[in-house]
Scaffold this motif. Structure first.
Motif, PDB file in Angstrom:
ATOM      1  N   GLY A  76       3.933   8.086   4.056  1.00  0.00           N
ATOM      2  CA  GLY A  76       4.628   6.835   4.300  1.00  0.00           C
ATOM      3  C   GLY A  76       3.734   5.720   4.784  1.00  0.00           C
ATOM      4  O   GLY A  76       2.550   5.910   5.064  1.00  0.00           O
ATOM      5  N   CYS A  77       4.321   4.545   4.876  1.00  0.00           N
ATOM      6  CA  CYS A  77       3.674   3.343   5.396  1.00  0.00           C
ATOM      7  C   CYS A  77       4.639   2.676   6.371  1.00  0.00           C
ATOM      8  O   CYS A  77       5.857   2.811   6.243  1.00  0.00           O
ATOM      9  N   SER A  78       4.070   1.940   7.312  1.00  0.00           N
ATOM     10  CA  SER A  78       4.909   1.197   8.246  1.00  0.00           C
ATOM     11  C   SER A  78       4.297  -0.173   8.491  1.00  0.00           C
ATOM     12  O   SER A  78       3.080  -0.337   8.445  1.00  0.00           O
ATOM     13  N   PHE A  79       5.170  -1.149   8.751  1.00  0.00           N
ATOM     14  CA  PHE A  79       4.730  -2.494   9.108  1.00  0.00           C
ATOM     15  C   PHE A  79       5.135  -2.725  10.551  1.00  0.00           C
ATOM     16  O   PHE A  79       6.298  -2.552  10.917  1.00  0.00           O
ATOM     17  N   THR A  80       4.150  -3.118  11.372  1.00  0.00           N
ATOM     18  CA  THR A  80       4.378  -3.317  12.796  1.00  0.00           C
ATOM     19  C   THR A  80       4.017  -4.739  13.186  1.00  0.00           C
ATOM     20  O   THR A  80       2.963  -5.246  12.788  1.00  0.00           O
ATOM     21  N   ILE A  81       4.892  -5.375  13.961  1.00  0.00           N
ATOM     22  CA  ILE A  81       4.647  -6.713  14.493  1.00  0.00           C
ATOM     23  C   ILE A  81       4.412  -6.573  15.989  1.00  0.00           C
ATOM     24  O   ILE A  81       5.226  -5.968  16.699  1.00  0.00           O
ATOM     25  N   VAL A 136       3.206  11.138  -3.646  1.00  0.00           N
ATOM     26  CA  VAL A 136       1.856  10.901  -4.152  1.00  0.00           C
ATOM     27  C   VAL A 136       1.809  11.265  -5.635  1.00  0.00           C
ATOM     28  O   VAL A 136       2.332  12.297  -6.048  1.00  0.00           O
ATOM     29  N   GLY A 137       1.163  10.401  -6.437  1.00  0.00           N
ATOM     30  CA  GLY A 137       0.984  10.677  -7.857  1.00  0.00           C
ATOM     31  C   GLY A 137       2.277  10.728  -8.642  1.00  0.00           C
ATOM     32  O   GLY A 137       2.352  11.377  -9.678  1.00  0.00           O
ATOM     33  N   ASP A 138       3.292  10.052  -8.188  1.00  0.00           N
ATOM     34  CA  ASP A 138       4.608  10.094  -8.819  1.00  0.00           C
ATOM     35  C   ASP A 138       5.080   8.661  -9.053  1.00  0.00           C
ATOM     36  O   ASP A 138       4.804   7.770  -8.258  1.00  0.00           O
ATOM     37  N   ASN A 139       5.792   8.437 -10.126  1.00  0.00           N
ATOM     38  CA  ASN A 139       6.305   7.102 -10.421  1.00  0.00           C
ATOM     39  C   ASN A 139       7.715   6.873  -9.896  1.00  0.00           C
ATOM     40  O   ASN A 139       8.302   5.822 -10.139  1.00  0.00           O
ATOM     41  N   THR A 140       8.274   7.857  -9.181  1.00  0.00           N
ATOM     42  CA  THR A 140       9.582   7.666  -8.564  1.00  0.00           C
ATOM     43  C   THR A 140       9.456   6.549  -7.529  1.00  0.00           C
ATOM     44  O   THR A 140       8.557   6.587  -6.689  1.00  0.00           O
ATOM     45  N   ASP A 162       7.845  -0.574  -8.207  1.00  0.00           N
ATOM     46  CA  ASP A 162       6.936   0.270  -8.976  1.00  0.00           C
ATOM     47  C   ASP A 162       7.014   1.705  -8.493  1.00  0.00           C
ATOM     48  O   ASP A 162       7.970   2.091  -7.853  1.00  0.00           O
ATOM     49  N   GLY A 163       5.939   2.460  -8.747  1.00  0.00           N
ATOM     50  CA  GLY A 163       5.874   3.880  -8.455  1.00  0.00           C
ATOM     51  C   GLY A 163       5.966   4.238  -6.993  1.00  0.00           C
ATOM     52  O   GLY A 163       6.404   3.452  -6.157  1.00  0.00           O
ATOM     53  N   GLY A 164       5.509   5.448  -6.685  1.00  0.00           N
ATOM     54  CA  GLY A 164       5.645   6.026  -5.359  1.00  0.00           C
ATOM     55  C   GLY A 164       4.628   5.554  -4.344  1.00  0.00           C
ATOM     56  O   GLY A 164       4.241   4.383  -4.311  1.00  0.00           O
ATOM     57  N   ASP A 201       1.433   3.244  -4.905  1.00  0.00           N
ATOM     58  CA  ASP A 201       1.635   1.811  -5.115  1.00  0.00           C
ATOM     59  C   ASP A 201       1.951   1.052  -3.826  1.00  0.00           C
ATOM     60  O   ASP A 201       2.128  -0.163  -3.851  1.00  0.00           O
ATOM     61  N   LEU A 202       2.015   1.757  -2.708  1.00  0.00           N
ATOM     62  CA  LEU A 202       2.289   1.107  -1.425  1.00  0.00           C
ATOM     63  C   LEU A 202       1.023   0.701  -0.680  1.00  0.00           C
ATOM     64  O   LEU A 202       1.083  -0.130   0.224  1.00  0.00           O
TER      65      LEU A 202
END
Length: 161
Positions: free
Chosen positions: A58-63, A76-80, A99-101, A104-105
């Motif tokens: 995962g990814c997270s955005f923090t302020i 990973v490696g998936d276009n879902t 886009d993909g999984g 692409d993040l």
């Protein structure tokens, strides 16, 4: 009173006056541009645990001064399409990527939902802020509501395990 003591007293009085007139801004206020009232709010522990986002990483955005405002997961490696959550006006919005999984993040990510919310995250530097396996990168988050209201904020984009 000596002349130097008088100068120090006048300088101190000037600083107090300037500080009293300056607006009281929190770091999260300074991070935002755009709408005065629209804010991307911090996700709660309950928001995160009940989201059931699918994905391996995962990814997270923090302020700064606000906390984590967006959480995304993908395979990973998936276009879902990756899934994400963001809290706006007291409501959690569930979003999916265009886009993909997970892959692409990493640099930039775009999410939307059927209600008309759109969120974009863009890394603003290729230089990480810290070290380690998953260092955070300076980034900017942009949100547009179905009504066309917008909020933009600077923060950190962190992806990995």
């Amino acid at each position: 009173m000596t002349q130097s003591s008088l100068k120090i007293g006048v300088a101190a009085a000037c600083l107090v006056t300037v500080a009293a007139c300056a607006p009281d801004r929190t770091p999260s206020d300074e991070a935002y541009e755009g709408a005065d009232t629209l804010r991307i709010e911090a996700l709660t522990d309950a928001d995160r645990s009940s989201a059931n986002l699918r994905g391996e990483l995962g990814c997270s955005f923090t302020i700064e001064g606000t906390g984590t405002v967006l959480l995304a997961m993908g395979f990973v490696g998936d276009n879902t399409p990756a899934e994400a959550i963001v809290r706006v006006a007291g409501q959690v919005q569930r979003l999916s990527s265009d886009d993909g999984g997970y892959d692409d993040l990493l640099d930039d990510a775009e999410f939307e939902n059927a209600a008309g919310y759109e969120v974009e995250v863009e890394r603003t530097s290729d230089e990480p802020v810290g070290g380690g396996e998953s260092p955070p990168y300076p980034a900017r988050i942009s949100l547009e509501t179905p009504d066309g209201d917008e909020a933009n904020a600077d923060g950190l984009w962190t992806c990995g395990p």
